[in-house]
Design an enzyme around this catalytic site. Structure first.
Site, PDB file in Angstrom:
ATOM      1  N   GLN A 108       0.810  -1.207   0.000  1.00 26.06           N
ATOM      2  CA  GLN A 108       0.000   0.000   0.000  1.00 26.06           C
ATOM      3  C   GLN A 108       0.844   1.258   0.000  1.00 26.06           C
ATOM      4  OE1 GLN A 108      -2.617  -0.918   3.412  1.00 26.06           O
ATOM      5  NE2 GLN A 108      -4.279  -0.577   1.986  1.00 26.06           N
ATOM      6  N   PHE A 109       2.001   1.206   0.642  1.00 23.77           N
ATOM      7  CA  PHE A 109       2.786   2.413   0.820  1.00 23.77           C
ATOM      8  C   PHE A 109       4.041   2.476  -0.041  1.00 23.77           C
ATOM      9  CE2 PHE A 109       0.474   2.015   4.834  1.00 23.77           C
ATOM     10  CZ  PHE A 109      -0.082   3.281   4.932  1.00 23.77           C
ATOM     11  N   ASP A 222      -2.341  -8.058  12.393  1.00 20.32           N
ATOM     12  CA  ASP A 222      -2.599  -8.316  10.969  1.00 20.32           C
ATOM     13  C   ASP A 222      -1.998  -9.650  10.539  1.00 20.32           C
ATOM     14  OD1 ASP A 222      -3.650  -7.830   8.464  1.00 20.32           O
ATOM     15  OD2 ASP A 222      -1.934  -6.651   7.784  1.00 20.32           O
ATOM     16  N   ASP A 413     -11.197  16.203 -12.015  1.00 19.93           N
ATOM     17  CA  ASP A 413      -9.823  16.651 -12.296  1.00 19.93           C
ATOM     18  C   ASP A 413      -9.801  18.176 -12.347  1.00 19.93           C
ATOM     19  OD1 ASP A 413      -7.169  16.828 -13.070  1.00 19.93           O
ATOM     20  OD2 ASP A 413      -7.608  16.401 -15.185  1.00 19.93           O
ATOM     21  N   ASP A 415      -7.698  20.516 -11.483  1.00 17.82           N
ATOM     22  CA  ASP A 415      -6.525  21.260 -11.952  1.00 17.82           C
ATOM     23  C   ASP A 415      -6.142  20.909 -13.389  1.00 17.82           C
ATOM     24  OD1 ASP A 415      -5.497  18.734 -11.698  1.00 17.82           O
ATOM     25  OD2 ASP A 415      -3.914  19.268 -10.257  1.00 17.82           O
ATOM     26  N   THR A 419      -4.948  13.742 -14.232  1.00 18.08           N
ATOM     27  CA  THR A 419      -5.008  12.727 -13.178  1.00 18.08           C
ATOM     28  C   THR A 419      -5.854  13.249 -12.022  1.00 18.08           C
ATOM     29  OG1 THR A 419      -2.991  13.543 -12.116  1.00 18.08           O
ATOM     30  CG2 THR A 419      -2.738  11.775 -13.734  1.00 18.08           C
ATOM     31  N   THR A 455      -2.072   8.465  -8.083  1.00 19.16           N
ATOM     32  CA  THR A 455      -3.186   9.197  -8.683  1.00 19.16           C
ATOM     33  C   THR A 455      -3.932   8.275  -9.648  1.00 19.16           C
ATOM     34  OG1 THR A 455      -1.856  10.021 -10.535  1.00 19.16           O
ATOM     35  CG2 THR A 455      -1.927  11.390  -8.548  1.00 19.16           C
ATOM     36  N   ASP A 485      -4.415 -12.970 -27.626  1.00 20.73           N
ATOM     37  CA  ASP A 485      -4.137 -14.055 -28.577  1.00 20.73           C
ATOM     38  C   ASP A 485      -3.353 -13.491 -29.766  1.00 20.73           C
ATOM     39  OD1 ASP A 485      -4.135 -16.372 -30.084  1.00 20.73           O
ATOM     40  OD2 ASP A 485      -6.200 -16.091 -30.801  1.00 20.73           O
TER      41      ASP A 485
END
Length: 551
Positions: A108-109, A222, A413, A415, A419, A455, A485
């Site tokens: 995740q990080f 975990d 989006d 800006d 992304t 993003t 294929d």
């Protein structure tokens, strides 16, 4: 005992849920209730973190033009500076001590690489955590605590050893012992035969980790098969080692833990009730044992919400195959590890004293039903090929099919960068009337962010939402099949699948074999068009994203 032939066509009483990490997503410090859980998710990197430094206040009286320009330049430089070091010490260039090699995996990080110590030539694993993905203060605290706990547990036999931690402007790097034997699931599915005795050996190592952690005042929080690695490729000398202490905590006397963490299938009921202690680790180990013995988790559903409801209901199936052929002693241990009341649940010491799990104990060498191995192989990666197919279809949908989604993407989006960042996604969903929590929004971004850059680009957005536009339509499926294929033979060969997946760094040889084994219903070593369509249409709703489903 010879190798068991796995019958992929054998019917089982219920569908096999994917607990390999593809659909069963890790939940990091989730601040949500079970009722608010998002649908199936896939682990992927977190949102883009934009650093904003407040400009300095101008002194009085106002400076002269030249001085003012110097001050403005200083402010611009300040906005480019990174936050204060997470580790509380000056930045270091890890490349002065280690050379980074091939990628071992993604989380995740950040990314884990093989690395070589320049001074000694020894190989280690380097977990590089991108600081821009540590959005919350809590995320940064979790990294600091993970390093502290790994140093604290250093030297314990069944725990991955940390060598050192380094930080530069972009990342925090954890250099650790390299475990070349791979994940626990690989050991399970590669064995020529699989028995209760083998399951007992594995769970004994898992519970020894729990015992060490609890004795030293740590709750792992975990535990799952993906977080156990084999120290070497030599099975005779290889040890099972626990890793990923990212949500682990030190036990504080009298403290009631409330945050929901862990991975859905392995979460104890008291975690969902936000009132728990160290007994949750025994529950998770009990879930692992249940899976080792039958190939399915004890509590399953199509969504996290459904899984949590089953966990809270607490009804465990010991009637379906292969349970009638599993020993009563094994079932007794599972029941005691999965006691609903944590006060009545076995401790780690009690588990290790149980006659079934003891070395030379009651666990039998008799092979477990081969269907168990088949199911466990399905737990690994089924959605890898499907993910590539969805991406291809997204790139080739007609303009009129995309109009609504294209407008939605443009509106989010803000800006016009091409992304969608975390902040843009959160704001856009709020405008659509969504009441998702902060954690759920982050998870949605991670699910859609296929390339892992933090993003969502346009194609990723379409891939995550396009099932509303009839992705199962025949012409789209046929075009996707033709894309894989390459030689137009009417089959997707192993080589063609390997080429497609490695282009996106999405699978190793083992993963590719497992996908073919699962999809290839007629066992001819390749995937024909009908098999491809069946794969794409199976559990199609699980791909649906909350991006276009306001609550």
């Amino acid at each position: 005992m010879g190798c068991l032939c796995i019958n992929l066509k054998k019917k089982v009483k219920k569908p096999t849920p994917d607990i390999s990490g593809e659909q069963n997503t890790e939940v990091k410090s989730r601040e949500i209730t079970p009722k608010e859980q998002p649908r199936q998710r896939q682990p992927a990197p977190r949102a883009k973190f934009q650093i904003v430094v407040q400009p300095h206040k101008l002194p009085l009286p106002l400076p002269q033009p030249q001085e003012k320009q110097k001050l403005i330049n200083h402010q611009k430089q300040s906005t480019l500076q990174q936050p204060e070091p997470i580790l509380g010490r000056p930045f270091e260039d890890i490349k002065e001590k280690y050379s980074l090699g091939r990628e071992l995996g993604r989380g995740q990080f950040g990314i884990t690489y093989i690395c070589t110590e320049i001074s000694s030539g020894k190989n280690f694993a380097c977990k590089s955590i991108l600081k821009r993905k540590l959005i919350r203060t809590k995320d940064r605290e979790d990294v600091r605590r993970e390093i502290q706990i790994m140093h604290y547990l250093s030297g314990q036999p069944n725990i991955v050893e940390i060598k050192g931690a380094y930080e530069d402007r972009q990342s925090v790097h954890l250099v650790m012992e390299l475990c070349e034997g791979g994940e626990l699931f690989d050991k399970i599915t590669k064995r020529g035969h699989y028995s209760e005795k083998a399951a007992a050996e594995i769970i004994r190592s898992v519970v020894k980790v729990v015992q060490i952690c609890h004795f030293m005042g740590v709750i792992h929080r975990d535990l799952k098969p993906e977080n156990f690695l084999l120290s070497s490729k030599d099975e005779a000398s290889s040890m099972l080692k626990a890793t990923d202490f990212g949500v682990s905590v030190f036990i504080e006397e009298g403290k009631v833990y409330e945050d929901i963490v862990g991975s859905a299938y392995y979460v104890a009921p008291e975690v969902l009730k936000r009132n728990y202690g160290k007994a949750i680790d025994i529950w998770s180990a009990g879930v692992i044992l249940y899976i080792l013995l039958c190939g399915n988790p004890p509590f399953w559903a199509e969504t996290d919400k459904g899984i949590f409801e089953e966990i809270l209901r607490g009804e465990i199936d010991f009637e379906s195959e292969p349970w009638p052929s599993i020993s009563e002693s094994a079932k007794d241990l599972v029941r005691n590890m999965l006691k609903y009341d944590p006060k009545k649940r076995f401790t780690a010491a009690q588990v290790l004293e149980h006659p079934w799990i003891r070395e030379g104990g009651e666990a039998s060498d008799k092979p477990i039903d081969s269907a168990v191995l088949s199911r466990m192989k399905q737990l690994r990666a089924m959605n890898k090929l499907k993910k590539l197919a969805f991406k291809f279809i997204a790139q080739n949908l007609k303009e009129e099919e995309l109009k609504g989604l294209k407008t939605m993407f443009a509106n989010m989006d803000t800006d016009k960068s091409g992304t969608i960042t975390y902040d843009e996604l959160k704001s856009g969903l709020e405008k659509l009337g969504s009441r998702l929590t902060e954690t759920e929004v982050k998870q949605l971004l991670e699910d859609a962010d296929v390339d892992g850059n933090g993003t969502i680009d346009y194609i990723e957005f379409i891939s995550a939402t396009m099932n509303r536009f009839r992705v199962e339509r025949e012409d789209n499926l046929f075009k996707a099949f033709q894309h894989f294929d390459k030689d137009n033979s009417g089959f997707i060969s192993r080589q063609e699948l390997e080429t497609a997946m490695k282009e996106y760094n999405m699978g190793d040889d083992i993963m590719i074999k497992e996908i073919i084994s699962e999809v290839d219903a007629d066992n001819d070593g390749s995937i024909n068009y009908q098999e491809f369509c069946n794969m794409m249409k199976s559990c199609s709703q699980s791909h649906q994203s909350k991006l276009v489903q306001p609550n």
